[in-house]
Design a protein around this motif. Structure first.
Motif, PDB file in Angstrom:
ATOM      1  N   VAL A   1       0.826  -1.208   0.000  1.00 35.76           N
ATOM      2  CA  VAL A   1       0.000   0.000   0.000  1.00 35.76           C
ATOM      3  C   VAL A   1       0.861   1.259   0.000  1.00 35.76           C
ATOM      4  O   VAL A   1       0.333   2.374   0.124  1.00 35.76           O
ATOM      5  N   GLN A   2       2.171   1.102  -0.146  1.00 30.77           N
ATOM      6  CA  GLN A   2       3.068   2.244  -0.095  1.00 30.77           C
ATOM      7  C   GLN A   2       2.715   3.350  -1.100  1.00 30.77           C
ATOM      8  O   GLN A   2       2.790   4.537  -0.757  1.00 30.77           O
ATOM      9  N   PRO A   3       2.254   3.021  -2.339  1.00 32.47           N
ATOM     10  CA  PRO A   3       1.885   4.104  -3.264  1.00 32.47           C
ATOM     11  C   PRO A   3       0.761   4.993  -2.742  1.00 32.47           C
ATOM     12  O   PRO A   3       0.659   6.162  -3.135  1.00 32.47           O
ATOM     13  N   LEU A   4      -0.057   4.456  -1.864  1.00 28.43           N
ATOM     14  CA  LEU A   4      -1.138   5.263  -1.282  1.00 28.43           C
ATOM     15  C   LEU A   4      -0.586   6.484  -0.559  1.00 28.43           C
ATOM     16  O   LEU A   4      -1.083   7.597  -0.711  1.00 28.43           O
ATOM     17  N   PHE A   5       0.440   6.258   0.260  1.00 28.94           N
ATOM     18  CA  PHE A   5       0.960   7.322   1.113  1.00 28.94           C
ATOM     19  C   PHE A   5       1.556   8.478   0.305  1.00 28.94           C
ATOM     20  O   PHE A   5       1.726   9.570   0.835  1.00 28.94           O
ATOM     21  N   LEU A   6       1.841   8.240  -0.954  1.00 27.49           N
ATOM     22  CA  LEU A   6       2.465   9.271  -1.785  1.00 27.49           C
ATOM     23  C   LEU A   6       1.459  10.145  -2.508  1.00 27.49           C
ATOM     24  O   LEU A   6       1.842  11.097  -3.188  1.00 27.49           O
ATOM     25  N   LEU A   7       0.166   9.847  -2.375  1.00 28.23           N
ATOM     26  CA  LEU A   7      -0.851  10.669  -3.023  1.00 28.23           C
ATOM     27  C   LEU A   7      -0.839  12.071  -2.422  1.00 28.23           C
ATOM     28  O   LEU A   7      -0.802  12.234  -1.198  1.00 28.23           O
ATOM     29  N   PRO A   8      -0.912  13.110  -3.248  1.00 26.72           N
ATOM     30  CA  PRO A   8      -0.642  14.477  -2.773  1.00 26.72           C
ATOM     31  C   PRO A   8      -1.650  15.017  -1.765  1.00 26.72           C
ATOM     32  O   PRO A   8      -1.294  15.849  -0.946  1.00 26.72           O
ATOM     33  N   GLN A   9      -2.927  14.564  -1.805  1.00 25.07           N
ATOM     34  CA  GLN A   9      -3.967  15.117  -0.921  1.00 25.07           C
ATOM     35  C   GLN A   9      -4.398  14.151   0.184  1.00 25.07           C
ATOM     36  O   GLN A   9      -5.308  14.469   0.947  1.00 25.07           O
TER      37      GLN A   9
END
Length: 934
Positions: free
Chosen positions: A182-190
């Motif tokens: 789920v690491q890509p989740l944390f990189l979402l800008p908002q």
């Protein structure tokens, strides 16, 4: 038989019948709609938000008839297994899509790509195993995504990249056992809120999450078997809420710098299975910032040991200690918790109010619900001068000592329901700022004068679910600010609700009296109507559940309720209404009379209700709604008439309710025949009134269709059909019609027609005419009152100026020949027929027959042979039904004579072009001019 002879036969034999049926069927539909397998809330024409509910319908797919204006779609609780791309291709306005509790295993790539305005997507409680790369294409406006309670094990690295506006995501209760998934989740800008509880994560470390600072505010790791929680960099500078509840492993807590979590204000450590010393060390990380701490379900021993250290957190304002089996708390254990403003001790085993409570002067909220407290002493709440909310419901309280509330000078809300209290002077003193008092579900048996005399600020009072038999006049005196009074589910009778009971409640707006024992013996006017002083009352509930009801409504029962907007009067066992019943409530918006057994309802009862918006008449034994037609309910929006004996819904009823947006007719005895043909068409085709579960309405008559769906009725047999009429006209319909009341009127013409048809058959002297063999360019059909215009304007222009050869009655008809035969010969010997239409023309029998013959030739040859010239503006309803038939077949040429003073050259030019048009198919060469009123 030639075309013109078949036309003659058709026109005469079918003219009267077609007129009647066209008038009955081809009418201007009012607005209404229903969507199969779904319920819609909101008008397709006016509403900004259109909510479509297709939930709990056992659907295997998303319905394809959802309005493209829909903004909210709920297809939850079905058995959908796959989301296909075509399901949402037209729903670009959708903002919310709820598809939880299905069996969805697969989502096609790009299935949501048309939902460019979608803000919330809920796919929770399904069977998804993989989140593919193209699942969320074009969802750039999505802010909330719920994928919890699926079987997700894999997430494509790029799956979440289109979600640039995502703020909240819930992936709890899946099979994602590594944070890297789920690491890509944390990189979402908002992104601000992440819920990933119950996934099997064994570690949560900075290296697995991000190497940059994130905007995250909420992180929920509920019930994961974490062995390591390690933060080695300041990646959560904005984190406000951290949930570490019910972590079952002996977790290593590694936060190298307290500043990394310095913004955390809300911490949940409920059910945490760590040794006491590790929990203590963990809490030290938040000593400077923590404002709210939940320690539910830790057990009495552990929580007692923790409290002393917890109270040392100077910033702590809220402490939750639910479900810990606490029986008591000593002052020593919480002596340093004086900074607390909110304390939750609900769902424990307290037998009395803990002594520590009175040592917390800063408390503003105290929750003691679901305990075993029996008495309230005069010292239990001493010193709590700042307390604003006190909740002690669901205990076993039977006694409150005098002056128990004396220090609660700022208390605003007191909830003490579901105990064993009797009124015993508890509220004759103190609590001067109390605004809301809930005494429901106690043992109150009466209310006496002065019981609430100190509660000058009270706005809401609930005495429901008690055993109150008697209310002494003046019991509510002094409650001048009271706006809500709940007396439902007691044992009040007619004698208990005298006008003197409510005489000192000038600002009361809501009064609940339902489920009592109030009844009347007749509709005769009361000497002292009980509500006559409640001038500002807006809501009155008097419905009954399980009691015998009121039996009668006195004619002046509602006298004084000039401001009443909502009246709930269902299940009162009344069978009629006095005509004056609602004369005292002219501003009523909502009226519920459901579940009564009315012998009859008339227009008179509803005439005073000129602003009524919602009317409930479900299960009242109605056989017709026609009494509403002349009731002038022009502002009615919602009509509930389910579970009655209605068989026919006619056009007149619907048109008398011009603002209707919702109609419920479920469980009625509807007829599946042509009497409901209009209603079927209206339900399916129009867009303003939702017919609740329209596609589920069933037939009750005739017996062979009983149980069938009403909207499956083939109304085509009820419509006008040319082939059908021709067949009937040559067999039974002619004889049955002509032998009826119009026998004499039609007999003479039928004999004449039959004679000429027989002559044509025997001698074969009626042949089809070819275009190059026609005698005239145009046959002129006009009324004698318009002859002056024809001779002065039309003939000189067409014959003199343009050179056309015209066929005119007075000049070209063969002397001695039957008039009808002359008409037919003239029309079929001319390339065109020009009908000069005026009001006199429409009133003429011969003119009507001429346009009928010309219309039949048009229908038969399918060529542009008919020109209509309107000398004056004529409303649509005054036109001949055969002109309407022509309009239904195909567009034709219409020309209007200019108004006095206007230039006529354009008119003559258009007429010349129309005459020059060859006999081509109308569909191949359409010419049309707008007439405005036509």
């Amino acid at each position: 038989m030639s075309k013109r002879e078949r036309g003659l036969c058709f026109i005469k034999s079918c003219s009267w019948t077609s007129w009647l049926l066209y008038c009955c069927v081809f009418i201007n539909l009012a607005n209404g709609y229903s969507v199969k397998n779904c319920t819609i809330r909101g008008s397709l024409k006016y509403a900004v938000n259109i909510n479509v509910f297709c939930n709990k319908r056992s659907l295997h797919f998303v319905p394809g008839n959802i309005p493209d204006k829909a903004t909210h779609l709920d297809v939850s609780d079905n058995v959908i297994q796959k989301i296909k791309k075509e399901y949402f291709s037209q729903l670009s306005n959708l903002k919310s899509l709820i598809a939880q509790h299905n069996k969805i295993r697969e989502v096609e790539e790009g299935a949501f790509s048309s939902l460019v305005n979608l803000q919330e997507l809920n796919l929770a409680c399904n069977k998804l195993t993989d989140i593919l790369g193209g699942m969320f294409q074009n969802l750039g406006n999505l802010t909330v995504l719920r994928l919890n309670e699926n079987l997700i094990t894999n997430i494509n690295f790029s799956a979440f990249s289109p979600l640039i506006s995502l703020r909240k995501v819930n992936l709890s209760r899946n099979h994602l056992n590594k944070i890297s998934k789920v690491q890509p989740l944390f990189l979402l800008p908002q992104l601000q809120e992440v819920h990933i509880g119950i996934n099997g994560f064994t570690s949560f470390q900075t290296s697995e999450v991000s190497n940059i600072s994130l905007r995250l505010k909420v992180l929920d790791l509920f019930q994961n078997p974490l062995k390591v929680f390690s933060i080695t960099a300041d990646i959560f500078p904005l984190l406000d809420n951290l949930v570490l509840a019910f972590i079952t492993e002996n977790m290593i807590w590694d936060v190298q710098d307290k500043r990394y979590l310095q913004s955390v204000q809300h911490l949940n450590l409920s059910g945490l299975q760590l040794p006491l010393e590790k929990i203590t060390d963990l809490l030290q990380t938040f000593n400077s910032s923590l404002a709210s701490l939940r320690l539910h379900s830790l057990g009495d021993v552990k929580v007692r040991a923790l409290i002393r250290n917890v109270c040392l957190i100077s910033s702590l304002k809220f402490l939750g200690l639910q479900w810990n089996n606490i029986t008591s708390i000593s002052k020593d254990e919480m002596q340093f918790c004086t900074q607390l403003t909110e304390l939750d001790l609900s769902n424990n085993r307290l037998y009395s109010v803990p002594a520590i409570v009175s040592s917390l002067p800063g408390l503003r909220l105290l929750d003691l619900t679901f305990n075993q407290i029996k008495n309230i002493s005069c010292v239990d709440f001493s010193n709590l001068t700042q307390l604003r909310t006190l909740q002690i419901f669901r205990n076993d309280i039977s006694l409150i000592e005098n002056f128990a509330f004396k220090d609660l000078k700022n208390l605003v809300t007191l909830i003490i329901r579901s105990n064993r209290l009797l009124l015993n002077g508890y509220f004759k003193k103190d609590l001067h700022k109390l605004e809301s008092l809930d005494l429901a579900n106690n043992k109150l048996d009466s209310v006496h004068s002065g019981d609430f005399e100190s509660l000058k600020s009270l706005r809401n009072l609930s005495l429901s679910d008690n055993q109150i038999l008697f209310i002494e006049p003046g019991s509510f005196n002094g409650l001048t600010n009271l706006i809500f009074l709940n007396l439902q589910s007691n044992k009040l009778s007619q004698s208990s609700i005298k006008d003197s009971v409510f005489s000192r409640l000038p600002n009361l707006k809501s009064l609940l009296l339902n489920n009592n024992y109030i009844s009347y013996d007749s509709q005769e006017a009361l000497v002292q109507p009980p509500f006559r002083y409640l001038k500002k009352l807006k809501i009155l509930n008097i419905f009954s559940q399980g009691h015998k009801g009121m039996c009668y409504l006195p004619s002046n029962l509602f006298k004084g309720l000039w401001s009443l907007e909502e009246l709930q009067a269902e299940n009162l066992n009344i069978n009629s209404l006095h005509p004056d019943t609602f004369t005292y409530t002219p501003y009523l918006w909502v009226l519920d009379l459901s579940r009564n057994d009315f012998i009859s309802l008339t227009t008179k009862e509803f005439l005073p209700l000129q602003v009524l918006k919602t009317l409930h008449l479900s299960k009242v034994g109605l056989q017709s709604l026609d009494f509403l037609i002349n009731a002038n309910l022009s502002k009615l929006h919602l009509l509930h008439a389910s579970k009655n004996a209605l068989s026919v819904i006619n056009e007149t009823l619907i048109q008398s309710l011009p603002t209707l947006i919702y109609l419920d007719l479920q469980a009625n005895y509807l007829s599946c025949d042509c009497t409901n043909a209009w209603f079927v068409n209206w339900t399916i085709s129009s867009n303003d009134t939702e017919v609740e579960s329209g596609y589920e309405l069933t037939c009750n008559y005739p017996d062979k269709l009983k149980g069938h769906k009403l909207l499956d009725l083939d109304v085509g047999s009820c419509n006008v059909d040319v082939g059908f009429f021709c067949f009937i006209s040559t067999t039974t319909l002619v004889s049955l019609t002509l032998l009826g009341s119009f026998l004499f009127h039609f007999l003479k013409w039928q004999v004449i027609y039959a004679y000429y048809l027989l002559l044509a058959f025997l001698h074969d002297n009626k042949q089809q005419r070819k275009l190059n063999g026609l005698q005239y360019d145009a046959f002129i059909s006009y009324n004698v009152h318009d002859e002056l215009w024809v001779m002065r304007e039309l003939v000189p222009q067409l014959e003199g100026e343009q050179g056309w050869k015209l066929c005119l009655h007075h000049r070209d008809f063969e002397p001695g020949k039957p008039i009808m035969d002359n008409i037919v010969d003239g029309i079929y010997n001319s390339r065109k027929t020009i009908c000069v239409i005026s009001r006199h023309y429409l009133e003429s029998e011969w003119c009507s027959r001429e346009i009928q013959v010309a219309s039949f030739r048009l229908f038969d040859e399918k060529k542009d042979v008919l020109i209509l010239v309107f000398l004056e503006n004529i409303p649509c309803h005054q036109l001949s039904p055969y002109y309407r038939m022509k309009r239904l077949i195909q567009k034709k040429t219409y020309i209007s004579w200019p108004k006095p003073g206007e230039d006529t050259r354009v008119f003559w030019q258009k007429l010349r072009i129309a005459l020059e048009t060859k006999g081509t198919s109308e569909m191949e060469h359409p010419i049309s001019w707008d007439l405005g009123v036509i």
